[in-house]
Design an enzyme around this catalytic site. Structure first.
Site, PDB file in Angstrom:
ATOM      1  N   HIS A   1       0.841  -1.204   0.000  1.00 46.66           N
ATOM      2  CA  HIS A   1       0.000   0.000   0.000  1.00 46.66           C
ATOM      3  C   HIS A   1       0.874   1.250   0.000  1.00 46.66           C
ATOM      4  O   HIS A   1       1.179   1.826   1.041  1.00 46.66           O
ATOM      5  CB  HIS A   1      -0.940   0.012   1.212  1.00 46.66           C
TER       6      HIS A   1
ATOM      7  N   HIS B   1       1.235   4.839  -2.474  1.00 51.09           N
ATOM      8  CA  HIS B   1       0.771   5.637  -3.602  1.00 51.09           C
ATOM      9  C   HIS B   1       1.943   6.323  -4.299  1.00 51.09           C
ATOM     10  O   HIS B   1       2.937   6.677  -3.667  1.00 51.09           O
ATOM     11  CB  HIS B   1      -0.250   6.670  -3.129  1.00 51.09           C
TER      12      HIS B   1
ATOM     13  N   HIS C   1      -9.827   0.539  -2.092  1.00 50.86           N
ATOM     14  CA  HIS C   1      -9.821   1.102  -0.746  1.00 50.86           C
ATOM     15  C   HIS C   1     -11.207   0.917  -0.119  1.00 50.86           C
ATOM     16  O   HIS C   1     -12.226   1.047  -0.791  1.00 50.86           O
ATOM     17  CB  HIS C   1      -9.523   2.599  -0.779  1.00 50.86           C
TER      18      HIS C   1
ATOM     19  N   GLU D   1     -11.846   2.863   5.763  1.00 45.07           N
ATOM     20  CA  GLU D   1     -10.946   3.829   6.388  1.00 45.07           C
ATOM     21  C   GLU D   1     -11.788   4.994   6.904  1.00 45.07           C
ATOM     22  O   GLU D   1     -12.062   5.094   8.095  1.00 45.07           O
ATOM     23  CB  GLU D   1      -9.907   4.313   5.375  1.00 45.07           C
TER      24      GLU D   1
ATOM     25  N   ASP E   1       1.278   4.109   2.935  1.00 38.83           N
ATOM     26  CA  ASP E   1       0.280   4.951   2.290  1.00 38.83           C
ATOM     27  C   ASP E   1       0.937   6.095   1.498  1.00 38.83           C
ATOM     28  O   ASP E   1       1.239   5.946   0.328  1.00 38.83           O
ATOM     29  CB  ASP E   1      -0.709   5.476   3.331  1.00 38.83           C
ATOM     30  N   ASP E   2       1.154   7.232   2.141  1.00 42.64           N
ATOM     31  CA  ASP E   2       1.759   8.409   1.507  1.00 42.64           C
ATOM     32  C   ASP E   2       2.821   8.989   2.435  1.00 42.64           C
ATOM     33  O   ASP E   2       2.561   9.955   3.158  1.00 42.64           O
ATOM     34  CB  ASP E   2       0.693   9.478   1.234  1.00 42.64           C
TER      35      ASP E   2
END
Length: 354
Positions: free
Chosen positions: A29, A31, A213, A216, A294-295
């Site tokens: 995961h 991005h 996704h 969340e 994630d980011d």
């Protein structure tokens, strides 16, 4: 008189924990733009004359809270500003190579990076040239770094489902050139999963992994829709499954991996503190987990730091951390020789003295 020495006591000092950066693992995961190094962002902004928001210039990660619409808009605005700095081939290749290098430093032997090529197409000659450049950059970075890498094409649930079908067909076209799955990202409270069922049918009927996704910013029903309407075999985030024992049993029985991203959960306000993320509840319910960053550009921590969260805030032992790493490998689409090697390396990490 001969002095009798008392038997020495074994040391009661705890041994140092094993280094989680050396723990072999897979990263499922991450991005594309969000993988960028902060220093690279500043250099690319200077290169292209892009004026960045103050929150992206600071040495500290931006303060984010996306549990309301205004907060999500701010998060998306910062992400878009960073993406605006990726304007040519050299930028794309640099980002991908640096992401691979950072993965290697964190112990990752396999990376599945997620990208929506429509975001980069206007500057890179169109949708097909953009995806072809990204795939070539991934192939080159993989060979240079030694980290296995593949691409998951993701649609934006804030756009029309017809756009998602176009992306699904594109993903299928490049299934033998590095695309392994199809995803669905952005604010799950705005775009319902069931609206994208035809796009996911195009992808899954061609053998691509469905990894949208869900769970969340929205609750368990979001995950159920991903399973029932999209045929999900992996869930991006999925952390809100912890609110439903029935759903956790379903995920565990079907061995659907949830890509849990503790740092971003806290940064976006899904949970107040790292210890509030229901990581152990999911783990003990038998839900397969793959920790993700994630980011990192916006949340300030990369993959190994997520394992430190599990250790520090949830009391995961080295044996349990090793099992998390194994679950990330099992949940990946790495070729069997890569999976076998990584699983053996996890065992070797655990066999080393702490």
């Amino acid at each position: 008189m001969e002095q009798v020495l008392a038997p020495s006591r074994p040391s009661t000092l705890p041994s140092a924990p094993r280094d989680v950066r050396l723990l072999p693992k897979a990263h499922l995961h991450l991005h594309f733009t969000g993988s960028m190094r902060p220093a690279t962002l500043l250099e690319l902004a200077d290169k292209h004359g892009v004026r960045l928001p103050e929150a992206l210039i600071s040495a500290e990660p931006p303060k984010l809270r996306a549990t309301d619409e205004r907060g999500w808009f701010r998060f998306q605005r910062l992400y878009d500003a960073a993406r605006n700095c990726l304007q040519d081939e050299d930028d794309i290749r640099r980002l991908v190579l640096e992401a691979a290098e950072d993965e290697k430093a964190d112990g990752s032997g396999w990376l599945e990076i997620q990208v929506d090529p429509t975001s980069y197409a206007p500057r890179l000659g169109g949708l097909i040239p953009a995806l072809e450049l990204i795939l070539d950059a991934v192939d080159d970075a993989s060979r240079r770094s030694g980290v296995g890498m593949r691409v998951l094409v993701a649609a934006n649930r804030m756009k029309h489902p017809l756009d998602a079908r176009t992306l699904a067909r594109l993903a299928v076209r490049y299934a033998d050139q590095g695309v392994i799955g199809f995803g669905l990202s952005n604010d799950e409270r705005r775009g319902m999963a069931r609206d994208f069922d035809r796009a996911f049918r195009i992808a899954t009927e061609a053998g691509l992994l469905a990894a949208p996704h869900g769970g969340e910013l929205a609750g368990p029903e979001s995950i159920r829709s991903c399973l029932d309407d999209l045929g999900a075999r992996r869930i991006g985030h999925g952390v809100r499954a912890a609110e439903s024992p029935e759903l956790m049993r379903r995920l565990a029985d079907a061995q659907v991996t949830c890509e849990v991203c503790p740092a971003s959960n806290v940064a976006l306000g899904v949970y107040e503190r790292p210890e509030d993320v229901p990581l152990r509840r999911l783990f003990e319910a038998g839900v397969p987990l793959a920790l993700g960053a994630d980011d990192p550009l916006l949340f300030g921590s990369r993959l190994a730091a997520q394992y430190e969260v599990a250790r520090r805030h949830h009391g995961f032992t080295d044996e349990e951390l090793a099992e998390l790493a194994r679950q990330s490998v099992r949940g990946s689409l790495a070729p069997e020789p890569v999976r076998t090697r990584l699983l053996a390396d996890v065992d070797a990490w655990l066999e080393q003295p702490a």
